[in-house]
Design a protein around this motif. Structure first.
Motif, PDB file in Angstrom:
ATOM      1  N   ASN A 102      -3.635  97.232  41.339  1.00 57.65           N
ATOM      2  CA  ASN A 102      -3.426  98.625  41.744  1.00 57.65           C
ATOM      3  C   ASN A 102      -4.747  99.358  41.954  1.00 57.65           C
ATOM      4  O   ASN A 102      -4.879 100.156  42.889  1.00 57.65           O
ATOM      5  CB  ASN A 102      -2.589  99.361  40.690  1.00 57.65           C
ATOM      6  N   LYS A 137      -5.927 101.123  45.522  1.00 58.20           N
ATOM      7  CA  LYS A 137      -6.235 102.557  45.583  1.00 58.20           C
ATOM      8  C   LYS A 137      -7.637 102.789  46.142  1.00 58.20           C
ATOM      9  O   LYS A 137      -7.850 103.689  46.959  1.00 58.20           O
ATOM     10  CB  LYS A 137      -6.096 103.192  44.207  1.00 58.20           C
ATOM     11  N   TYR A 178      -5.033 105.599  39.440  1.00 61.16           N
ATOM     12  CA  TYR A 178      -3.576 105.731  39.486  1.00 61.16           C
ATOM     13  C   TYR A 178      -3.085 106.012  38.079  1.00 61.16           C
ATOM     14  O   TYR A 178      -3.850 105.955  37.100  1.00 61.16           O
ATOM     15  CB  TYR A 178      -2.915 104.464  40.049  1.00 61.16           C
ATOM     16  N   ASN A 216       0.309 105.252  35.310  1.00 65.15           N
ATOM     17  CA  ASN A 216       1.554 104.570  34.968  1.00 65.15           C
ATOM     18  C   ASN A 216       2.487 105.590  34.325  1.00 65.15           C
ATOM     19  O   ASN A 216       2.217 106.072  33.229  1.00 65.15           O
ATOM     20  CB  ASN A 216       1.302 103.422  33.986  1.00 65.15           C
ATOM     21  N   ILE A 267       4.311 103.299  39.313  1.00 65.65           N
ATOM     22  CA  ILE A 267       2.915 103.505  39.698  1.00 65.65           C
ATOM     23  C   ILE A 267       2.829 104.794  40.514  1.00 65.65           C
ATOM     24  O   ILE A 267       3.512 104.943  41.528  1.00 65.65           O
ATOM     25  CB  ILE A 267       2.372 102.334  40.518  1.00 65.65           C
ATOM     26  N   SER A 316      -7.249  95.694  37.795  1.00 70.34           N
ATOM     27  CA  SER A 316      -5.868  95.475  38.224  1.00 70.34           C
ATOM     28  C   SER A 316      -5.783  95.483  39.740  1.00 70.34           C
ATOM     29  O   SER A 316      -6.671  96.016  40.434  1.00 70.34           O
ATOM     30  CB  SER A 316      -4.940  96.561  37.663  1.00 70.34           C
ATOM     31  N   VAL A 358      -6.443 102.594  35.734  1.00 67.26           N
ATOM     32  CA  VAL A 358      -5.304 103.412  35.341  1.00 67.26           C
ATOM     33  C   VAL A 358      -5.768 104.521  34.412  1.00 67.26           C
ATOM     34  O   VAL A 358      -6.648 104.322  33.561  1.00 67.26           O
ATOM     35  CB  VAL A 358      -4.219 102.544  34.675  1.00 67.26           C
TER      36      VAL A 358
END
Length: 253
Positions: free
Chosen positions: A72, A76, A164, A166, A42, A70, A140
């Motif tokens: 993540n 963020k 973010y 991947n 990540i 998600s 993402v």
């Protein structure tokens, strides 16, 4: 007697290590021998400017909905709110794709209005219902398009921003040597990014069972050239483990 339906079976978990524990725990409880070998890393987006601008618009009340797909993406956005000196005093309604995502939001005292029964973007869009209005979709970079298309079809104006990235793990990452050597019976995939990374490291996989957490991941895996053997109906760690157990039991008949 304790039921250990995955006893003697080696299962590779490919999630980033800090997110792998729920799946690892479920697999071990079922008796599996677990290999943790993260296939993705990540990373921050190349620039936070688009996300920061969207977060500022969120604070100003521009959006009707924020859809988090998600854990993540939640972390963020919360981090960028803090960096901008803001707290979560947001008037927008919140949708969370999946119980884990909802749990993180609620642990930060963020009220969640929509959690779709099935953890997919299309189901989240259907639960939100028709627009018009503005929707913030922090997620993402390069994520599946199904949720964007579903929201647009319902009349929403979508502001999709990268929260973010991947990135594929390198060959020096923990456990990758065992993935390359094929030291597993079942390999679990929880994102299309992980599927693409697996295809780069270990193609083909003639003897291993490839198990995907949901249909979006399965689509990404097949697009990467992988054979998909298991797709969980419930897109959670317990759901994925139950789907693997059902598959293993079916093979034993």
């Amino acid at each position: 007697m304790i039921d250990r339906p995955l006893g003697g079976i080696r299962v590779a978990v490919t999630r980033p290590e800090h997110q792998a524990q729920p799946l690892v725990a479920e697999l071990k409880a079922a008796g599996a021998d677990v290999l943790v070998a993260p296939l993705i890393v990540i990373a921050d987006p190349e620039s936070f400017e688009p996300l920061d601008a969207a977060v500022q618009r969120l604070v100003e009340g521009h959006y009707h909905w924020v859809v988090f797909t998600s854990v993540n993406s939640v972390l963020k956005v919360l981090t960028r709110l803090g960096a901008l000196g803001s707290t979560w005093q947001i008037r927008a309604d919140i949708a969370a794709v999946g119980p884990a995502t909802a749990d993180v939001l609620q642990s930060h005292q963020v009220p969640v209005r929509v959690i779709p029964q099935r953890s997919t973007g299309v189901e989240a869009a259907a639960a939100i219902g028709p627009g018009p209005g503005a929707v913030l979709l922090p997620r993402v970079e390069g994520g599946p398009r199904d949720i964007v298309e579903a929201l647009a079809a319902l009349g929403w104006d979508i502001d999709e921003v990268p929260a973010y990235r991947n990135l594929p793990a390198g060959p020096e990452s923990p456990g990758i040597d065992r993935i390359i050597a094929g030291e597993f019976d079942v390999i679990t995939l929880t994102s299309a990014s992980a599927a693409r990374s697996l295809a780069a490291f270990a193609q083909p996989l003639p003897d291993a069972v490839v198990a995907c957490i949901g249909p979006s991941t399965a689509v990404g895996a097949r697009a990467a050239g992988l054979r998909v053997d298991v797709v969980a109906d419930e897109h959670t760690a317990p759901g994925l483990v139950n789907a693997i157990i059902d598959h293993v039991r079916g093979m034993a008949r």
